[in-house]
Design an enzyme around this catalytic site. Structure first.
Site, PDB file in Angstrom:
ATOM      1  CE1 TYR A  11      -3.182   2.961   0.720  1.00  0.00           C
ATOM      2  CE2 TYR A  11      -2.701   2.747   3.063  1.00  0.00           C
ATOM      3  CZ  TYR A  11      -3.327   3.407   2.022  1.00  0.00           C
ATOM      4  OH  TYR A  11      -4.095   4.508   2.280  1.00  0.00           O
ATOM      5  CB  ALA A  81       9.202  -5.986   3.297  1.00  0.00           C
ATOM      6  CG  ASN A  99       7.767 -11.253   7.243  1.00  0.00           C
ATOM      7  OD1 ASN A  99       8.613 -11.679   6.447  1.00  0.00           O
ATOM      8  ND2 ASN A  99       6.854 -10.379   6.906  1.00  0.00           N
ATOM      9  CB  SER A 124       3.770   2.308  13.629  1.00  0.00           C
ATOM     10  OG  SER A 124       2.477   2.434  14.141  1.00  0.00           O
ATOM     11  CE1 TYR A 149       3.046  -3.647  11.957  1.00  0.00           C
ATOM     12  CE2 TYR A 149       1.867  -2.170  13.446  1.00  0.00           C
ATOM     13  CZ  TYR A 149       2.595  -2.381  12.281  1.00  0.00           C
ATOM     14  OH  TYR A 149       2.880  -1.311  11.465  1.00  0.00           O
ATOM     15  CE  LYS A 153       6.410  -2.019  11.460  1.00  0.00           C
ATOM     16  NZ  LYS A 153       7.170  -1.900  10.236  1.00  0.00           N
ATOM     17  CG  PHE A 177       0.439   9.867  13.642  1.00  0.00           C
ATOM     18  CD1 PHE A 177       1.824  10.055  13.560  1.00  0.00           C
ATOM     19  CD2 PHE A 177      -0.156   9.988  14.884  1.00  0.00           C
ATOM     20  CE1 PHE A 177       2.591  10.358  14.707  1.00  0.00           C
ATOM     21  CE2 PHE A 177       0.586  10.310  16.025  1.00  0.00           C
ATOM     22  CZ  PHE A 177       1.956  10.490  15.929  1.00  0.00           C
ATOM     23  CD  GLU A 296      -8.588  -7.371  25.077  1.00  0.00           C
ATOM     24  OE1 GLU A 296      -9.528  -8.151  24.823  1.00  0.00           O
ATOM     25  OE2 GLU A 296      -7.449  -7.724  25.436  1.00  0.00           O
ATOM     26  CG  ASP A 298      -9.112   0.685  19.621  1.00  0.00           C
ATOM     27  OD1 ASP A 298      -8.137   0.251  18.980  1.00  0.00           O
ATOM     28  OD2 ASP A 298     -10.257   0.792  19.138  1.00  0.00           O
TER      29      ASP A 298
HETATM   30  P1  NAD Z   1       1.396  -3.671   3.018  1.00  0.00           P
HETATM   31  O1  NAD Z   1       1.117  -4.986   3.624  1.00  0.00           O
HETATM   32  O2  NAD Z   1       0.423  -3.134   2.036  1.00  0.00           O
HETATM   33  O3  NAD Z   1       2.839  -3.694   2.311  1.00  0.00           O
HETATM   34  C1  NAD Z   1       3.894  -4.493   2.764  1.00  0.00           C
HETATM   35  C2  NAD Z   1       4.456  -5.223   1.541  1.00  0.00           C
HETATM   36  O4  NAD Z   1       5.564  -6.020   1.978  1.00  0.00           O
HETATM   37  C3  NAD Z   1       3.448  -6.169   0.897  1.00  0.00           C
HETATM   38  O5  NAD Z   1       3.372  -5.902  -0.484  1.00  0.00           O
HETATM   39  C4  NAD Z   1       4.001  -7.573   1.168  1.00  0.00           C
HETATM   40  O6  NAD Z   1       3.741  -8.446   0.109  1.00  0.00           O
HETATM   41  C5  NAD Z   1       5.489  -7.285   1.367  1.00  0.00           C
HETATM   42  N1  NAD Z   1       6.186  -8.219   2.257  1.00  0.00           N
HETATM   43  C6  NAD Z   1       5.853  -8.561   3.535  1.00  0.00           C
HETATM   44  N2  NAD Z   1       6.765  -9.434   4.037  1.00  0.00           N
HETATM   45  C7  NAD Z   1       7.695  -9.635   3.063  1.00  0.00           C
HETATM   46  C8  NAD Z   1       8.879 -10.412   2.970  1.00  0.00           C
HETATM   47  N3  NAD Z   1       9.290 -11.209   3.955  1.00  0.00           N
HETATM   48  N4  NAD Z   1       9.593 -10.378   1.818  1.00  0.00           N
HETATM   49  C9  NAD Z   1       9.191  -9.607   0.775  1.00  0.00           C
HETATM   50  N5  NAD Z   1       8.089  -8.837   0.824  1.00  0.00           N
HETATM   51  C10 NAD Z   1       7.349  -8.851   1.945  1.00  0.00           C
HETATM   52  O7  NAD Z   1       1.619  -2.644   4.213  1.00  0.00           O
HETATM   53  P2  NAD Z   1       1.631  -1.046   4.199  1.00  0.00           P
HETATM   54  O8  NAD Z   1       0.355  -0.567   4.783  1.00  0.00           O
HETATM   55  O9  NAD Z   1       2.060  -0.557   2.873  1.00  0.00           O
HETATM   56  O10 NAD Z   1       2.751  -0.783   5.276  1.00  0.00           O
HETATM   57  C11 NAD Z   1       4.103  -0.606   4.896  1.00  0.00           C
HETATM   58  C12 NAD Z   1       4.948  -0.491   6.142  1.00  0.00           C
HETATM   59  O11 NAD Z   1       4.488   0.598   6.919  1.00  0.00           O
HETATM   60  C13 NAD Z   1       4.909  -1.709   7.052  1.00  0.00           C
HETATM   61  O12 NAD Z   1       6.194  -1.905   7.582  1.00  0.00           O
HETATM   62  C14 NAD Z   1       3.935  -1.307   8.126  1.00  0.00           C
HETATM   63  O13 NAD Z   1       4.197  -1.966   9.334  1.00  0.00           O
HETATM   64  C15 NAD Z   1       4.221   0.178   8.245  1.00  0.00           C
HETATM   65  N6  NAD Z   1       3.085   0.949   8.768  1.00  0.00           N
HETATM   66  C16 NAD Z   1       1.876   0.827   8.163  1.00  0.00           C
HETATM   67  C17 NAD Z   1       0.794   1.551   8.666  1.00  0.00           C
HETATM   68  C18 NAD Z   1      -0.574   1.397   8.074  1.00  0.00           C
HETATM   69  O14 NAD Z   1      -1.548   1.726   8.760  1.00  0.00           O
HETATM   70  N7  NAD Z   1      -0.711   0.957   6.837  1.00  0.00           N
HETATM   71  C19 NAD Z   1       0.987   2.429   9.758  1.00  0.00           C
HETATM   72  C20 NAD Z   1       2.255   2.540  10.312  1.00  0.00           C
HETATM   73  C21 NAD Z   1       3.305   1.788   9.805  1.00  0.00           C
HETATM   74  C1  WQD Z   2      -8.963   3.859  14.011  1.00  0.00           C
HETATM   75  C2  WQD Z   2     -10.143   4.213  14.918  1.00  0.00           C
HETATM   76  C3  WQD Z   2     -10.986   2.337  16.169  1.00  0.00           C
HETATM   77  C4  WQD Z   2     -12.464   0.043  12.798  1.00  0.00           C
HETATM   78  C5  WQD Z   2      -3.841   0.920  13.711  1.00  0.00           C
HETATM   79  C6  WQD Z   2      -2.754  -0.023  14.192  1.00  0.00           C
HETATM   80  C7  WQD Z   2      -1.525   0.737  14.575  1.00  0.00           C
HETATM   81  C8  WQD Z   2      -1.072   1.634  13.432  1.00  0.00           C
HETATM   82  C9  WQD Z   2      -2.154   2.544  13.028  1.00  0.00           C
HETATM   83  C10 WQD Z   2       0.401   0.479  11.905  1.00  0.00           C
HETATM   84  C11 WQD Z   2     -10.046   3.531  16.289  1.00  0.00           C
HETATM   85  C12 WQD Z   2     -12.035   2.854  15.205  1.00  0.00           C
HETATM   86  C13 WQD Z   2     -11.900   1.042  13.565  1.00  0.00           C
HETATM   87  C14 WQD Z   2     -13.847  -0.198  12.916  1.00  0.00           C
HETATM   88  C15 WQD Z   2     -14.015   1.565  14.509  1.00  0.00           C
HETATM   89  N1  WQD Z   2      -0.745   0.860  12.257  1.00  0.00           N
HETATM   90  N2  WQD Z   2     -12.656   1.789  14.404  1.00  0.00           N
HETATM   91  N3  WQD Z   2     -14.573   0.585  13.764  1.00  0.00           N
HETATM   92  O1  WQD Z   2      -6.438   1.669  15.941  1.00  0.00           O
HETATM   93  O2  WQD Z   2      -5.324   3.804  15.222  1.00  0.00           O
HETATM   94  O3  WQD Z   2      -4.258   1.673  14.779  1.00  0.00           O
HETATM   95  O4  WQD Z   2      -3.319   1.763  12.685  1.00  0.00           O
HETATM   96  O5  WQD Z   2       1.453   0.670  12.438  1.00  0.00           O
HETATM   97  O6  WQD Z   2      -0.539  -0.182  14.905  1.00  0.00           O
HETATM   98  O7  WQD Z   2      -3.257  -0.730  15.318  1.00  0.00           O
HETATM   99  O8  WQD Z   2      -6.335   2.338  13.496  1.00  0.00           O
HETATM  100  O9  WQD Z   2      -7.944   2.164  11.632  1.00  0.00           O
HETATM  101  O10 WQD Z   2      -7.826   0.290  13.315  1.00  0.00           O
HETATM  102  O11 WQD Z   2      -8.803   2.456  13.991  1.00  0.00           O
HETATM  103  O12 WQD Z   2     -14.708   2.238  15.279  1.00  0.00           O
HETATM  104  O13 WQD Z   2     -14.399  -1.114  12.275  1.00  0.00           O
HETATM  105  O14 WQD Z   2     -11.349   3.701  14.316  1.00  0.00           O
HETATM  106  O15 WQD Z   2     -11.562   1.939  17.366  1.00  0.00           O
HETATM  107  O16 WQD Z   2     -10.562   4.426  17.213  1.00  0.00           O
HETATM  108  P1  WQD Z   2      -5.644   2.384  14.944  1.00  0.00           P
HETATM  109  P2  WQD Z   2      -7.727   1.743  13.041  1.00  0.00           P
END
Ligand code: NAD
Ligand code: WQD
Length: 340
Positions: A11, A81, A99, A124, A149, A153, A177, A296, A298
């Site tokens: 993504y 990844a 992973n 994150s 998870y 991080k 965020f 739980e 949150d």
């Molecule tokens: P995503 O799952 O869409 O993208 C991760 C990609 O990594 C995927 O395409 C997956 O196929 C690949 N991947 C996973 N393990 C792998 C491996 N062992 N070898 C090769 N490829 C691998 O996730 P995203 O939402 O794009 O998130 C990207 C990064 O940002 C992640 O590290 C995630 O933890 C971090 N992050 C995401 C969010 C969020 O809400 N999306 C928030 C904070 C941090």
């Molecule tokens: C946002 C708000 C829910 C779904 C996650 C990960 C965290 C980080 C950021 C990666 C909360 C509420 C949600 C639903 C709802 N990601 N909600 N109904 O909780 O901030 O955190 O993303 O690093 O690690 O845990 O994001 O999108 O799940 O929720 O009411 O069906 O929406 O309670 O208040 P969150 P979220």
């Protein structure tokens, strides 16, 4: 000279690859497609007119990673990844530790052996837990995250700090965020797998009728409307911050260890009900919802002080919540045309 983008078909990774290509970086993607699909690569090419080099393998396979480093002159890495599903991480902790940490260590071994610097890590806001004061700046106390998870991080950050100190490297930890939205072309976005946990994907699936109602997790928080508050950042804005962070690392010619840490958010908090309302307004659709008990683990409220990124990277979020939610909906409609 190339930039390795791990998880570059995911993504946030795919949006960042587009921004890197638009800024004339040579990009090498390694992604095992565990959470993406090959068509994303074609769509990146359709948007940019450029095709990044793509290796489909699991980064835990050290020997394959070694060959990529042998085949290209890699100047830096953006490491997306990882596995990211909070609930799943509780059920499969070993998979998550393995992973998210072994992949990181494998890349860093190559960096160390070849004396490469410039490493950007996807961290994150989860590392802050429920912070004591809002907005959250980078000096806020880190709390042990609730989820496995989140712990991966926080551990990843520690691994990188030790790495930078030992080998005088330049690293950057980007603490996102809540990323939302999709590319304006509607060719890239978040791929839904199973029942979404995150708010915006669930809202979208409710609006399309895949889900009957959105469950709003709690309306008894100490906020104006009682629902929890987060900082929703548009994914294209987020992607642009990576280019700025990379440029900062690469133009820093000092031989000193550099550990940059930046919050990436809008600086503005929105409640769950505000997101629902903004989605309905942006897209002229309705999102039925019901109020449920709190989920739980949150937290009540989290939004960023992103002024350090503005001062040091010249970056700030530019897109409104409504604009971002409009792109999310357009992406959902695109996905429907693909599956029909
Ligand atoms: P995503 O799952 O869409 O993208 C991760 C990609 O990594 C995927 O395409 C997956 O196929 C690949 N991947 C996973 N393990 C792998 C491996 N062992 N070898 C090769 N490829 C691998 O996730 P995203 O939402 O794009 O998130 C990207 C990064 O940002 C992640 O590290 C995630 O933890 C971090 N992050 C995401 C969010 C969020 O809400 N999306 C928030 C904070 C941090
Ligand atoms: C946002 C708000 C829910 C779904 C996650 C990960 C965290 C980080 C950021 C990666 C909360 C509420 C949600 C639903 C709802 N990601 N909600 N109904 O909780 O901030 O955190 O993303 O690093 O690690 O845990 O994001 O999108 O799940 O929720 O009411 O069906 O929406 O309670 O208040 P969150 P979220």
């Amino acid at each position: 000279m190339a930039i390795l983008v791990t998880g570059g078909l995911g993504y946030i990774g795919s949006h960042t690859v587009v921004e890197l290509l638009n800024n004339n970086f040579e990009v090498i993607i390694v992604d095992d497609l565990s959470n993406s699909e090959k068509f994303i690569l074609n769509n990146i090419q359709e948007i940019t007119g450029k095709k990044p080099i793509f290796y489909p393998f699991d980064l835990r396979r050290k020997e394959l990673l070694h060959q990529v480093f042998d085949a290209h002159t890699i100047e830096g890495c953006i490491n997306f990844a990882a596995y990211k599903a909070v609930g799943e991480s509780q059920e499969k902790p070993l998979d998550y530790y393995e992973n998210n940490l072994f992949t990181l260590i494998n890349i860093l071994q190559e960096f160390k052996n070849r004396n490469i610097s410039n490493f950007i890590f996807s961290s994150s806001c989860t590392v802050y837990g429920q912070a004591d004061k809002m907005p959250i700046d980078e000096s806020a106390l880190l709390k042990t995250p609730e989820s496995v998870y989140g712990k991966t991080k926080q551990m990843g950050e520690e691994v990188l700090k030790d790495f930078a100190n030992a080998y005088h490297s330049k690293i950057c930890l980007l603490r996102y965020f809540n990323p939302i939205g999709a590319h304006p072309s509607s060719l890239l976005g978040e791929l839904p797998i199973g029942v979404p946990n995150n708010l915006v994907p669930y809202v979208m699936q409710t609006a399309t009728g895949i889900r009957e109602k959105l469950n709003v997790w709690g309306n008894d928080y100490n906020t104006e409307d009682g629902t929890a508050i987060r900082d929703y950042i548009y994914v294209v804005d987020l992607a642009k911050a990576h280019v700025a962070a990379l440029q900062k690392l690469m133009t820093n010619t000092s031989v000193e260890t550099t550990i940059d840490i930046f919050n990436l958010g809008t600086g503005k908090g929105s409640s769950v009900l505000e997101v629902v309302e903004a989605f309905e307004k942006a897209n002229s659709v309705s999102v039925p919802y019901q109020i449920c008990d709190r989920r739980e683990g949150d937290i009540e409220i989290a939004y960023a002080d992103a002024s350090k990124a503005e001062q040091e990277l010249g970056w700030k979020s530019e897109t409104t919540l409504q604009e971002a939610l409009k792109t999310a909906w357009n992406w959902q409609k695109y996905l429907e045309t693909k599956t029909n």
